[in-house]
Enzyme design. Structure first.
Site, PDB file in Angstrom:
ATOM      1  N   ASP A  97      72.978  73.208   6.003  1.00 26.00           N
ATOM      2  CA  ASP A  97      72.808  73.341   7.451  1.00 26.00           C
ATOM      3  C   ASP A  97      72.253  72.066   8.063  1.00 26.00           C
ATOM      4  OD1 ASP A  97      70.398  73.934   6.035  1.00 26.00           O
ATOM      5  OD2 ASP A  97      69.541  74.839   7.834  1.00 26.00           O
ATOM      6  N   GLU A 163      67.933  75.748   5.378  1.00 24.70           N
ATOM      7  CA  GLU A 163      66.720  74.936   5.195  1.00 24.70           C
ATOM      8  C   GLU A 163      66.064  74.594   6.522  1.00 24.70           C
ATOM      9  OE1 GLU A 163      64.221  71.341   4.831  1.00 24.70           O
ATOM     10  OE2 GLU A 163      66.055  71.598   6.009  1.00 24.70           O
TER      11      GLU A 163
END
Length: 410
Positions: A97, A163
Site C-alpha cells: 500500500d 502498513e
C-alpha cells in the site's frame, strides 16, 4: 562462498527490468479504504503475475478479509526460495500500500506514472515507499534463480497489506492468525527506512500514541462568549498543555533523532462555519512519539491529569480516543539480524554500518513486541509521503546487491 560477482553482474544487468517493475507497481494505486482507496489486491495480482512469469514458483497467499474493498480481501503474498539449512529463515518484508499523492499541484508530473530523470531518479507515488525495497528484494532473489544458486537459508519475501494505516490487515493479521510462519531465530529485514548512504540499521522505535481529542462545550454568538463554553479555546489550552509534556518526559537518547520525546498537536477538524460563532464542539489530534525508556502508561496518566485540569477550568467535557498505540523493546545491537546485515553491507560495498533509533513507526515494532528481532534498513533519501517522491535507481541496485550477499552468507 559462491562467486558473488556473478550475482552482482546479474543484478546490474537487470536495471531496465527493475525500472519496468516500478512502472507496473506505481500505475496501480494501492490505497487503503481509510485513504479513499480499494486496497492492494489489483497491485498484488499484477506483482504475482510478474513473479510467476519471471521464475518464482513458490508463492503463497495469507489474505485478510475486509468487506470495505471490492475484492473482499487485503492480500499478503509470500514468495519463498528454499535454502540449504533450516536453522532459521531470512525474511525481507515490503508493503504494497501507498499513501495518497496529496496536493496534485505540488507534483511536477502524474503521481501514478513513473517519470525517469536524466540523473537516474524514478519519480512517482510509492517508488521509494515501499517499492524500492520490494524491487530490491525481488531482484536479489531473482539473481539467485537466474544463476541456479541456492541460498544458505530459506528466503521469504513478504509483500504485505495495510502498513500505512495500522497493519490490522497485514502484519498484525499474520502474527495473530498465522503466527507459526515466523520463528524466534528468523532474520527479519524491513527495507522501509534508512539514509542516503545505506549505513544506518534501525533497531529501536519510539513508542507511538495517536490521540483524537473531542471537546464539548456550548455554542454561542461570537459577541457573547459568556453565554457559551468555548470548546476551541479549551482545546487550544489542552493542546499546549499536552505539548508541554515534552518538558516532563524530557530525557534524551542520542540513538534517536530528535533525541527526545515529542508531543505534537497535528490535525484539526472543522468546528463552526462562521467567524462570529463560539464553537461548542472541537476535535484535534495529537501525534506523540515517546522514547522507549518511558512506558505509555506513564504518559497516559499525565495526559489524564491535564485533561481533567482543562475540564475544570473551562467547564467542558473532553473525550480522548487512542487511534493508534504501539510500544516495543529494541533489537539488540549484537543480535543475529544486525550482525548478518552489517556483514552483508561490509562485504557487498566495503562500508561500515551503525545502529540508530527512529521516531517513526514500522512493522518491526510488532515483531520486537513478541520477542523476534527485526532491523529496518535501506539506502534512500527519505522522500516518503512527499510530493515528487523519488528513488534513485542506483540505490535500488545497491540494496539488491546487499540483500543477495545476505542470502549467500553462511
Amino acid at each position: 562462498m559462491i562467486d558473488f560477482e556473478k550475482i552482482r553482474a546479474t543484478i546490474r544487468s537487470s536495471e531496465r527490468e527493475m525500472v519496468e517493475l516500478q512502472k507496473i507497481l506505481s500505475s496501480i494505486p494501492a490505497l487503503s479504504p481509510e485513504n479513499g482507496g480499494d486496497g492492494e489486491e489489483k497491485k498484488c495480482r499484477a506483482l504475482e503475475k510478474w513473479l510467476l512469469k519471471n521464475g518464482f514458483s513458490d508463492l503463497s497467499h495469507y489474505d485478510a478479509k475486509d468487506e470495505r474493498v471490492s475484492s473482499g480481501i487485503r492480500p499478503n503474498l509470500i514468495a519463498t526460495i528454499s535454502g540449504k539449512k533450516d536453522d532459521f529463515a531470512i525474511w525481507v518484508m515490503a508493503h504494497l500500500d501507498v499513501v495518497p499523492p496529496g496536493n496534485r499541484e505540488l507534483w511536477e508530473s502524474d503521481p501514478w506514472t513513473v517519470r525517469e530523470t536524466a540523473d537516474g531518479r524514478l519519480i512517482a507515488r510509492g517508488v521509494e515507499d515501499n517499492q524500492q525495497g520490494l524491487v530490491s528484494a525481488v531482484f536479489a532473489s531473482l539473481a539467485l534463480l537466474k544463476n541456479k544458486t541456492i541460498p544458505e537459508r530459506t528466503v521469504h519475501l513478504l509483500f504485505m497489506a495495510d502498513e500505512e494505516c495500522g497493519s490490522e490487515f497485514g502484519v498484525k493479521f499474520l502474527l495473530k492468525e498465522h503466527r507459526d510462519l515466523f520463528k524466534k531465530d528468523d532474520v527479519i529485514i524491513i527495507p522501509d527506512g534508512g539514509d542516503p548512504k545505506g549505513e544506518t540499521i534501525e533497531i529501536a522505535e519510539k513508542g507511538i500514541l495517536w490521540l483524537r481529542v473531542k471537546t464539548t462545550g456550548a455554542q454561542a454568538h461570537g459577541s457573547m462568549p459568556n453565554r457559551g463554553k468555548n470548546a476551541h479555546l479549551a482545546a487550544a489550552t489542552l493542546a499546549l498543555k499536552l505539548n508541554d509534556l515534552e518538558n516532563v518526559f524530557c530525557e534524551r537518547d542520542d540513538l534517536f533523532f530528535p533525541p527526545y520525546s515529542t508531543f505534537q498537536p497535528t490535525k484539526h477538524e472543522s468546528n463552526v462555519d462562521g467567524v462570529n460563532i463560539i464553537p461548542g464542539n472541537d476535535v484535534f489530534y495529537m501525534d506523540c512519539r515517546v522514547l522507549p525508556r518511558y512506558s505509555l502508561s506513564e504518559v497516559r496518566k499525565k495526559i489524564d491529569e491535564r485533561v481533567l485540569e482543562v475540564c475544570q477550568i473551562y467547564g467542558v467535557k473532553i473525550e480522548v480516543e487512542e487511534i493508534q498505540h504501539e510500544q516495543s523493546p529494541a533489537t539488540k545491537s549484537d543480535s543475529r539480524v544486525v550482525r548478518a546485515l552489517s556483514r552483508a553491507i561490509k562485504n557487498a560495498h566495503a562500508q561500515d554500518s551503525r545502529c540508530v533509533g527512529i521516531g517513526g513507526g514500522t512493522v518491526g515494532a510488532h515483531f520486537r513486541a513478541i520477542g523476534i528481532d527485526a532491523a529496518i534498513w535501506s539506502t534512500l533519501d527519505e522522500m516518503c509521503h512527499q510530493p515528487n517522491e523519488y528513488c534513485k535507481i542506483e540505490n535500488m541496485i545497491r540494496d539488491a546487491e546487499t540483500l543477495a550477499m545476505l542470502f549467500l552468507q553462511e
